[in-house]
Design a protein around this motif. Structure first.
Motif, mmCIF file in Angstrom:
data_model
loop_
_atom_site.group_PDB
_atom_site.id
_atom_site.type_symbol
_atom_site.label_atom_id
_atom_site.label_comp_id
_atom_site.label_asym_id
_atom_site.label_seq_id
_atom_site.Cartn_x
_atom_site.Cartn_y
_atom_site.Cartn_z
ATOM 1 N N VAL A 96 0.851 -1.178 0.000
ATOM 2 C CA VAL A 96 0.000 0.000 0.000
ATOM 3 C C VAL A 96 0.890 1.232 0.000
ATOM 4 N N ILE A 97 0.640 2.123 -0.922
ATOM 5 C CA ILE A 97 1.400 3.366 -1.009
ATOM 6 C C ILE A 97 0.546 4.476 -0.418
ATOM 7 N N ASN A 98 1.077 5.139 0.595
ATOM 8 C CA ASN A 98 0.397 6.292 1.172
ATOM 9 C C ASN A 98 1.013 7.547 0.567
ATOM 10 N N PRO A 99 0.274 8.239 -0.256
ATOM 11 C CA PRO A 99 0.873 9.343 -0.999
ATOM 12 C C PRO A 99 1.207 10.551 -0.132
ATOM 13 N N GLY A 100 0.466 10.730 0.951
ATOM 14 C CA GLY A 100 0.729 11.901 1.783
ATOM 15 C C GLY A 100 2.035 11.768 2.549
ATOM 16 N N SER A 101 2.188 10.649 3.236
ATOM 17 C CA SER A 101 3.396 10.448 4.045
ATOM 18 C C SER A 101 4.526 9.845 3.218
ATOM 19 N N GLN A 102 4.204 9.406 2.012
ATOM 20 C CA GLN A 102 5.152 8.727 1.131
ATOM 21 C C GLN A 102 5.640 7.415 1.716
ATOM 22 N N VAL A 103 4.885 6.870 2.624
ATOM 23 C CA VAL A 103 5.257 5.582 3.200
ATOM 24 C C VAL A 103 4.681 4.474 2.329
ATOM 25 N N VAL A 104 5.486 3.472 2.072
ATOM 26 C CA VAL A 104 5.038 2.293 1.337
ATOM 27 C C VAL A 104 5.136 1.108 2.285
ATOM 28 N N ALA A 105 4.072 0.366 2.441
ATOM 29 C CA ALA A 105 4.079 -0.743 3.379
ATOM 30 C C ALA A 105 3.563 -2.001 2.707
ATOM 31 N N ALA A 106 4.266 -3.100 2.934
ATOM 32 C CA ALA A 106 3.792 -4.377 2.414
ATOM 33 C C ALA A 106 2.469 -4.720 3.083
#
Lengths: 795, 163
Positions: A96-106
């Protein structure tokens, strides 16, 4: 030997090794993502549901036959974050890519080794993955992924095992599954499937429907405005495939397929299909382009499908012939095509091109940071395009358009190389929510707050998704540009005496727009409202605007000058306060003033909701990069205290407003009206004299706005419009607008700007930045809520 | 007083009717900034709202019945300031009169915003703001303001036409 190496490599394990050796299209090489600070990504549902052709070329065959759903190691609440995108790569890995925080998590993975399935975002917010192949066997299995429980749960099987098939979400929420291969082994050669089935999200089951006229796999499938589905091209069988130049259309109402009257310019596989604003479909690319074999001068040909004639018409040639590219429509209606296969030595392409529908031609735009093929492209709610994965890359990037710059910018990396990438925007699960993006809105605007709205002809499944629809708490009603409604005919609201169509001029403080009134079904989340909306005449099909409409401000009757493709006004006031006319038909029609009845007026969309109709909650994330970042995301939730997701916290401060949403604001001993206004880009704060803030220099990027040398921290005393109820101290900051807006030549621009401020006279406009990190409750005039009667504003 | 939508509409229609009558009597309301209106026949210029030694204020409602407009005229009859309030905008070409072109130029150099406009120019002062259903505006020509008039304090928005 087969020419379509990257793409057709998936068809046969034995062919695969050869394909890799020869073409080298996707060898699982270096994932050279360059993470950078300027990365944000978030989508709205792209109306083009292209069957992404997956070219499985990496040799990660880990045959784990059992399709047991596996949860990822760390299911994460990020999945529910605003603007998130689910990305699935070959082999079943998901992130999942979180565009605001730029965090990508499996997130939870699909069964290991799965590939070539089809993934779609359902209207209810869940994600459906169907079929594919695993260990050389095509699957009939299907899985559902839900943002609030991020693992894949296996549901009932499809009626048939399929891989390299298509899945297309219809306007009624069902999903059309068509074609594909049921057998991987190409000895003996096996024909593609012609069968089709429908997934029903109410029961999570599949049922067979009428088969296609022609068996195909690796075709495209695109939802048209009238709820039918166009399929084009594809392969006929799984060994030395021949490709089709034909198309056909499925009509769910009659459960029948109709062949397109003619053939495309070239047989196609590995192609893309994109629904245009005018209702036509743009088809580009073909696998036959490999080494120019099989199609010669027609490799770069592109076609338009015209639903009104059920035929293909050739349009401009691609500058670079390609296949396995990723296509996405932009807010302005152009189509971006990126990468694909193949350059010299079979390497992926980094070039990208734009199709301009009004010119019927392609032009080269900026190049990808990383060459990609078999990647994904998703429209983001702030108007940018996310590009993710591809054959040999774990990286992501996004496409951004500015006045003087088109660029791809590197973003966060995926956890691993996600070849043959599939991606969908995660929609809210709740029925009363719309995703928000705050950024350029695809139109170079600062702090443009926007959503995607689905607009349908009343009581039909004829619909268009209107991307880049501005959200405005300073006005009332739904507005859509006529040019964005291609293929959907909305019945006009008429003058009851003459039968003429009602004209409507909406006047803002500095601008005005003109069009007619039409009846529409509009979906706010998954809740349907039926009401008069304002259709703006940017197609020249209606009477010219009366003088009074063009002299009250800048006439902004194009999406570019308006800054969006439409608007949803959530102000407490019951109607749009427009200037109404009755107009004779046609582009030379004439108009005379008209006093509409309440039921004829462009009315409040929130009030029209069946539930959750007493107001709305605007919730935008706080910036995570200081006072300026590319974009920020949020949620518009309808209703106050009507559902579990809109319960006001106990420490909320409530200010009664007038019927138009204004509060009282005191500063330095004087009182002014004020407004919490999602529709204005900056904090409008009094005058330079009253605020002691200097104006920016004339000719500077911030001309007309405030330019203090140092960011000013300010405080007002806010209260009810005409009483001291809810009196509170409200703090905000205003920075140097010229610094915030200036962009070094050739550099990307940030469009979410926390401290943008400017003068407004004897008025305080708490514009879009005031919503960052601060949920604001706006109750409608004459409403009843758990906090008492509206109208009010609370935070 | 709260009005339900139906009654609001009725109020709007009623205002339109009253205004039509007013307009019939009052060609002077078409005078824009810098133009002269006939201050000797108050009802010809709209209703005389206020009379001061150095200026008079005439109030009218626009043809749509939505916007109340106050015109501030010096003792010679020259309109030096205007103020308005209502659901929508008045006819700005009529309101700004000979200053309309100057207003447009200044507006184009101001930040594009849907709900606010502030022009601070030595030749023309303008501020307009508010949600579409309640727009407040005022403007004046500093050079035309009578001596001794604190225009920033004096020129205040009239009550909304429709509330």
């Amino acid at each position: 030997m087969n020419k379509s190496l990257c793409w057709a490599g998936a068809l046969s394990a034995t062919m695969l090794a050869v394909a890799l050796a020869m073409a080298g299209c996707s060898s699982g090489g270096s994932g050279s993502g360059t993470p950078s600070a300027t990365a944000t990504l978030q989508p709205t549902a792209a109306p083009t549901s292209t069957a992404t052709i997956t070219s499985s070329a990496t040799a990660t065959q880990s045959p784990t036959p059992g399709p047991s759903p596996t949860s990822g190691p760390s299911p994460t609440p990020l999945a529910a974050a605003h603007g998130s995108i689910l990305v699935v790569g070959q082999g079943g890995m998901a992130a999942v890519i979180n565009p605001g925080s730029q965090v990508v998590a499996a997130t939870g993975s699909l069964p290991a080794g799965i590939q070539n399935g089809a993934m779609v975002g359902l209207q209810d917010g869940r994600v459906l993955y169907t079929g594919g192949d695993q260990g050389g066997t095509a699957l009939a299995h299907a899985w559902i992924w839900t943002p609030n429980a991020p693992s894949w749960v296996q549901i009932a099987d499809m009626t048939t095992a399929r891989t390299l098939h298509s899945a297309t979400v219809l306007n009624d929420g069902r999903v059309l599954i068509a074609g594909g291969f049921s057998v991987i082994a190409s000895t003996p050669p096996t024909a593609a499937l012609n069968s089709a089935e429908l997934f029903d999200p109410a029961t999570d089951t599949f049922s067979a429907v009428a088969p296609m006229n022609t068996a195909r796999a690796g075709h495209t499938a695109t939802l048209l405005a009238d709820n039918s589905v166009l399929v084009t091209g594809g392969a006929t069988q799984n060994s030395t495939p021949t490709y089709l130049a034909s198309g056909e259309v499925y009509d769910p109402a009659s459960n029948s397929w109709t062949a397109v009257n003619n053939q495309m310019s070239v047989a196609r596989g590995g192609h893309s299909a994109s629904l245009l604003d005018n209702g036509e479909v743009l088809i580009a690319g073909t696998v036959l382009a490999y080494n120019g074999q099989g199609c010669g001068s027609t490799c770069a040909a592109t076609d338009l499908y015209d639903p009104t004639t059920n035929s293909f018409v050739a349009t401009g040639n691609l500058n670079t012939a390609r296949y396995d590219q990723a296509a996405s429509i932009l807010a302005n209606g152009q189509v971006l095509v990126t990468g694909g296969c193949c350059g010299n030595n079979g390497t992926p392409l980094s070039s990208a091109e734009l199709y301009n529908p009004s010119q019927g031609s392609w032009s080269t735009t900026a190049s990808l940071q990383v060459p990609r093929t078999g990647h994904a492209a998703v429209y983001l709610t702030d108007g940018r395009i996310l590009i993710a994965g591809g054959a040999s890359s774990a990286s992501t990037e996004f496409y951004q358009q500015q006045t003087t710059l088109e660029s791809f910018l590197s973003a966060s990396s995926l956890p691993a190389i996600y070849a043959n990438t599939l991606a969908v925007r995660l929609k809210p699960l709740a029925s009363n929510q719309l995703s928000l993006g705050v950024g350029s809105n695809g139109y170079n605007f600062a702090n443009g707050m926007a959503a995607t709205l689905r607009v349908c002809a009343p009581n039909t499944t004829n619909c268009r998704r209107i991307r880049a629809t501005l959200v405005d708490s300073g006005s009332t009603g739904v507005i859509v540009f006529a040019s964005k409604l291609g293929g959907v005919s909305l019945p006009p609201v008429t003058d009851t005496t003459t039968g003429n169509t009602l004209g409507d001029c909406e006047q803002y403080v500095t601008s005005s727009v003109w069009g007619w009134v039409a009846s529409a079904d509009v979906y706010l989340g998954s809740q349907k409202i039926t009401l008069p909306i304002h259709v703006l005449d940017d197609t020249g099909s209606f009477a010219p605007p009366p003088t009074a409409c063009t002299t009250s401000g800048t006439f902004t009757n194009t999406p570019a000058s308006f800054g969006g493709n439409g608007l949803v006004g959530i102000n407490p006031y019951p109607d749009d306060s427009g200037l109404y006319y009755t107009c004779t038909a046609g582009s030379s029609g004439t108009c005379s003033a008209y006093s509409p009845s309440t039921s004829q007026m462009v009315s409040n969309p929130v009030a029209a909701l069946p539930l959750d109709n007493n107001g709305s909650v605007v919730q935008v994330d706080a910036l995570v990069q200081g006072n300026s970042q590319v974009a920020v995301y949020g949620m518009l939730t309808f209703g106050i205290g009507t559902a579990s997701n809109n319960q006001p916290p106990s420490n909320l401060t409530l200010m009664q407003t007038n019927a138009s949403g204004s509060i009282g604001v005191a500063f330095n001993g004087s009182s002014y009206p004020g407004l919490f206004d999602t529709g204005t880009s900056f904090t409008g704060f009094l005058t330079s004299k009253l605020s002691s803030l200097p104006l920016c220099q004339s000719g500077s990027p911030g001309q007309g706005l405030y330019c203090p040398a140092n960011t000013a921290t300010l405080s007002t005393t806010n209260s009810s419009f005409k009483s001291s109820i809810g009196t509170n101290s409200y703090g905000f900051q205003i920075g140097n607008a010229s610094n915030l807006l200036s962009v070094p030549q050739g550099q990307p621009q940030n469009f979410a700007l926390q401290t943008l401020g400017g003068p407004t006279g004897n008025f305080v406009d708490f514009g879009a930045p005031n919503f960052f990190g601060r949920p604001i409750y706006i109750a409608l005039d004459n409403s009843t809520t758990v906090l008492g009667p509206g109208p009010y504003c609370a935070y | 007083m709260k009005l339900d939508p139906t009654r609001r509409l009725a109020a709007r229609l009623a205002f339109g009717f009253v205004l039509a009558a007013l307009l019939a009597l009052a060609p002077g309301v078409n005078a824009g900034l810098g133009d002269r209106i006939n201050t000797q026949q108050p009802n010809a210029a709209g209703l005389l709202k206020e009379s001061q030694p150095s200026y008079q204020v005439f109030e009218s409602v626009d043809s749509s019945g939505r916007v109340t407009l106050d015109q501030y005229a010096s003792s010679s009859g020259t309109v030096f300031a205007v103020a308005w309030r209502g659901a929508g905008m008045p006819d700005l070409q009529a309101v700004f009169g000979t200053y309309f072109a100057q207003f447009n130029t200044l507006r184009e150099h101001s930040p594009a915003a849907r709900h606010v406009l502030s022009i601070d120019d030595p030749g023309l002062m303008v501020d307009i703001h508010g949600p579409n259903s309640d727009i407040i505006g005022r403007a004046w020509v500093p050079a035309l303001v009578p001596a001794g008039v604190d225009v920033d304090t004096v020129v205040q928005p009239p009550p909304a036409a429709n509330r």
